[in-house]
Design a protein around this motif. Structure first.
Motif, short mmCIF file in Angstrom:
data_model
loop_
_atom_site.label_atom_id
_atom_site.label_comp_id
_atom_site.label_asym_id
_atom_site.label_seq_id
_atom_site.Cartn_x
_atom_site.Cartn_y
_atom_site.Cartn_z
N GLY A 1 -34.44 -33.67 48.42
CA GLY A 1 -33.70 -32.41 48.42
C GLY A 1 -33.51 -31.87 47.01
O GLY A 1 -33.78 -32.55 46.03
N PRO A 2 -33.05 -30.64 46.94
CA PRO A 2 -32.81 -30.04 45.62
C PRO A 2 -31.68 -30.79 44.91
O PRO A 2 -30.76 -31.29 45.55
N SER A 3 -31.77 -30.87 43.60
CA SER A 3 -30.70 -31.53 42.84
C SER A 3 -29.46 -30.65 42.86
O SER A 3 -29.53 -29.43 43.08
N LYS A 4 -28.30 -31.25 42.64
CA LYS A 4 -27.04 -30.52 42.73
C LYS A 4 -26.92 -29.42 41.69
O LYS A 4 -26.32 -28.38 41.96
N ASP A 5 -27.49 -29.63 40.51
CA ASP A 5 -27.37 -28.62 39.47
C ASP A 5 -28.49 -27.59 39.50
O ASP A 5 -28.49 -26.64 38.74
#
Length: 138
Positions: free
Chosen positions: A108-112
């Motif tokens: 998944g996409p990273s949080k930042d």
């Protein structure tokens, strides 16, 4: 009476031997023979027929193979995701005695990371020389 019993016994023995000789379990050796060389296939290099199949299936989780010009294309799609920013990792791609093993993971996409709010349909296409074996997706 003896003849009937003898014939019945012979017929039964022949049937039994025929059944037993036809039975057998093929052992599948899942041991790695060697890693397979592959290349990631960019969108513009995907054969048209394969593009159409991907387009039909991309909304749901899918696994697909396609053969063309002595190549095997292996496709793994993860269906519709709520946002963009997903990537697919190839964890393993190798040959066994009876099959090709293709092991991937959806990251998944990273949080930042700034996320694209539009839905995405992540999939990956790899191409290898065709070993003429079935593909096992993991």
């Amino acid at each position: 009476m003896k003849h009937i019993l003898l014939r019945f016994s012979i017929v039964w023995l022949v049937m039994f031997l025929g059944i037993c000789s036809g039975c057998g379990i093929e052992k599948t050796d899942g041991s790695r023979i060697r890693d397979l060389n592959y290349e990631l296939v960019e969108e513009e290099e995907i054969p048209e027929e394969l593009k159409e199949k991907i387009e039909e299936k991309k909304a749901a989780d899918f696994k697909l193979t396609f053969e063309s010009d002595n190549y095997l294309y292996v496709v793994r799609g993860y269906g519709e995701q709520e946002t963009g920013g997903y990537s697919i990792q190839i964890l393993d791609f190798y040959l066994t005695q009876n099959a090709v093993v293709f092991h991937t993971n959806l990251a998944g996409p990273s949080k930042d990371e700034t996320k694209n709010t539009a839905p995405s349909f992540p999939y990956i296409v790899v191409r290898t020389k065709n070993p003429n074996k079935n593909v096992i997706f993991q």
